[in-house]
Write a protein that holds these residues in place. Structure first.
Motif, PDB file in Angstrom:
ATOM      1  N   ASN A  75       0.830  -1.203   0.000  1.00  0.00           N
ATOM      2  CA  ASN A  75       0.000   0.000   0.000  1.00  0.00           C
ATOM      3  C   ASN A  75       0.865   1.254   0.000  1.00  0.00           C
ATOM      4  O   ASN A  75       0.592   2.218  -0.731  1.00  0.00           O
ATOM      5  N   ASP A  81      -3.365  -2.222  -5.562  1.00  0.00           N
ATOM      6  CA  ASP A  81      -4.418  -2.511  -6.532  1.00  0.00           C
ATOM      7  C   ASP A  81      -3.863  -3.062  -7.847  1.00  0.00           C
ATOM      8  O   ASP A  81      -4.618  -3.254  -8.805  1.00  0.00           O
ATOM      9  N   SER A  82      -2.540  -3.318  -7.886  1.00  0.00           N
ATOM     10  CA  SER A  82      -1.926  -3.807  -9.125  1.00  0.00           C
ATOM     11  C   SER A  82      -1.257  -5.159  -8.964  1.00  0.00           C
ATOM     12  O   SER A  82      -0.637  -5.657  -9.898  1.00  0.00           O
ATOM     13  N   PRO A 119     -11.452 -10.413  -6.727  1.00  0.00           N
ATOM     14  CA  PRO A 119     -11.232  -9.042  -6.264  1.00  0.00           C
ATOM     15  C   PRO A 119     -11.904  -8.862  -4.901  1.00  0.00           C
ATOM     16  O   PRO A 119     -13.109  -9.072  -4.764  1.00  0.00           O
ATOM     17  N   ASP A 121     -12.336  -6.725  -0.939  1.00  0.00           N
ATOM     18  CA  ASP A 121     -12.279  -5.442  -0.246  1.00  0.00           C
ATOM     19  C   ASP A 121     -11.052  -5.378   0.653  1.00  0.00           C
ATOM     20  O   ASP A 121     -10.563  -6.389   1.174  1.00  0.00           O
ATOM     21  N   GLU A 213     -16.517  -8.943  -0.668  1.00  0.00           N
ATOM     22  CA  GLU A 213     -16.679  -8.278  -1.958  1.00  0.00           C
ATOM     23  C   GLU A 213     -17.900  -7.365  -1.994  1.00  0.00           C
ATOM     24  O   GLU A 213     -18.336  -6.964  -3.068  1.00  0.00           O
ATOM     25  N   ARG A 283     -12.084   0.006   0.895  1.00  0.00           N
ATOM     26  CA  ARG A 283     -11.756   0.144  -0.516  1.00  0.00           C
ATOM     27  C   ARG A 283     -12.344  -1.091  -1.209  1.00  0.00           C
ATOM     28  O   ARG A 283     -11.819  -2.192  -1.101  1.00  0.00           O
ATOM     29  N   THR A 285     -13.327  -4.013  -3.472  1.00  0.00           N
ATOM     30  CA  THR A 285     -12.708  -4.905  -4.461  1.00  0.00           C
ATOM     31  C   THR A 285     -11.445  -4.301  -5.065  1.00  0.00           C
ATOM     32  O   THR A 285     -11.281  -4.238  -6.279  1.00  0.00           O
ATOM     33  N   THR A 286     -10.543  -3.880  -4.193  1.00  0.00           N
ATOM     34  CA  THR A 286      -9.329  -3.197  -4.655  1.00  0.00           C
ATOM     35  C   THR A 286      -8.124  -4.113  -4.733  1.00  0.00           C
ATOM     36  O   THR A 286      -7.109  -3.753  -5.311  1.00  0.00           O
ATOM     37  N   LEU A 287      -8.211  -5.323  -4.141  1.00  0.00           N
ATOM     38  CA  LEU A 287      -7.080  -6.240  -4.103  1.00  0.00           C
ATOM     39  C   LEU A 287      -7.441  -7.543  -4.803  1.00  0.00           C
ATOM     40  O   LEU A 287      -8.510  -8.108  -4.551  1.00  0.00           O
ATOM     41  N   THR A 288      -6.552  -8.023  -5.663  1.00  0.00           N
ATOM     42  CA  THR A 288      -6.738  -9.329  -6.293  1.00  0.00           C
ATOM     43  C   THR A 288      -6.091 -10.376  -5.411  1.00  0.00           C
ATOM     44  O   THR A 288      -4.886 -10.317  -5.131  1.00  0.00           O
TER      45      THR A 288
END
Length: 300
Positions: A75, A81-82, A119, A121, A213, A283, A285-288
């Motif tokens: 973070n 988020d990538s 994805p 939260d 999610e 945040r 669904t910001t993390l895969t």
């Protein structure tokens, strides 16, 4: 594949430490570069380095605290988020892994390599991310002394199960909570034994996995807790019913907790911090995240 695009951050002293002998070999065979922590806080910096290197995959081998440190580092680097994150459970309680269907170390290695992705939260408390929960009150104070066998059996609820002596010593929380919930604004003020805010974890309606999610946090306010000679199952059952007297439940995406002039101790995925006022948000669904077949996107 780009060199360094897959990284494994391993805490060699999590749990019983036996994983440190063989997990690096298993992960390197799957194309992961392995980085080991040497001291507390190293996982944060290794997470930052993975973010700055724009790693596409980061596997974390350790407990929930190690996962939290890596997430904080990613973070900080603006890379949360990538990246695709996976968890190899080598800690004591392994709450996140249990809630996303990852059963053990070998399973975690396999999931990190080829597991399905979702994805999910990310909870945020005072700008710091968390994936499992943020708790205040008796469980946060008791977390440093919770026996390992209770943590393994009851997970986050183990922080409530340390017995009558902890409850008798605890003065309680004098707090005001303001939230924006799924049913609109919500305010609560008074004396509480503890406050439980879950992202991957819920604490009422049979407990267990929360919906990671839906853009909401599951909040439980425990106003009272019986003291005396209690057994773990009795306290656990008290928290598992929606209609239990003294337990208030709300689902919200924005929460502010004020301590009425007194600093409160919070445990954010096991990391302790103190705040007089704390703001929490989501945040969505910001993390895969790589998950196991037992993961339920919309648990009942």
């Amino acid at each position: 594949m780009q060199i360094g695009s897959r990284r494994c951050i391993l805490n060699p002293v999590s749990g019983d430490g036996e994983h440190a002998d063989y997990v690096p070999r298993l992960m390197e065979a799957r194309g992961f570069e392995v980085y080991e922590t040497q001291a507390a806080g190293d996982a944060v910096e290794l997470g930052r380095e993975a973010g700055r290197a724009e790693a596409s995959e980061v596997a974390v081998c350790g407990g929930d605290g190690t996962v939290n440190e890596v997430v904080r580092g990613l973070n900080d680097a603006g890379h949360l988020d990538s990246v695709t994150l996976s968890v190899i459970p080598a800690g004591t309680a392994n709450l996140l892994a249990g809630n996303i269907g990852v059963t053990d170390i070998q399973h975690g290695v396999e999931i990190a390599d080829i597991g399905a992705t979702r994805p999910v939260d990310v909870g945020v408390a005072d700008e710091e991310p968390f994936l499992v929960s943020c708790i205040a009150g008796l469980p946060a104070d008791a977390s440093v002394s919770t026996p390992g066998d209770l943590k393994e059996r009851f997970g986050t609820l183990a922080f409530l199960l340390t017995g009558a002596q902890e409850a008798l010593r605890f003065d309680g929380l004098d707090i005001t909570i303001a939230a924006v919930g799924e049913d609109g604004p919500f305010t609560w003020s008074g004396e509480a034994t503890c406050l439980l805010v879950g992202n991957a974890r819920k604490f009422v309606a049979e407990g267990g996995q929360a919906n990671m999610e839906d853009g909401l946090l599951d909040v439980a306010i425990v106003e009272q807790m019986p003291t005396g000679n209690l057994v773990a199952e009795a306290i656990g059952q008290r928290l598992l019913a929606l209609d239990t007297d003294g337990v208030t439940h709300v689902r919200a995406d924005e929460i502010t907790i004020a301590g009425h002039g007194k600093e409160l101790t919070f445990s954010r995925d096991g990391e302790l911090s103190t705040h007089e006022t704390l703001s929490l948000s989501v945040r969505e669904t910001t993390l895969t995240l790589r998950v196991g077949p037992g993961y339920e996107p919309d648990p009942v």
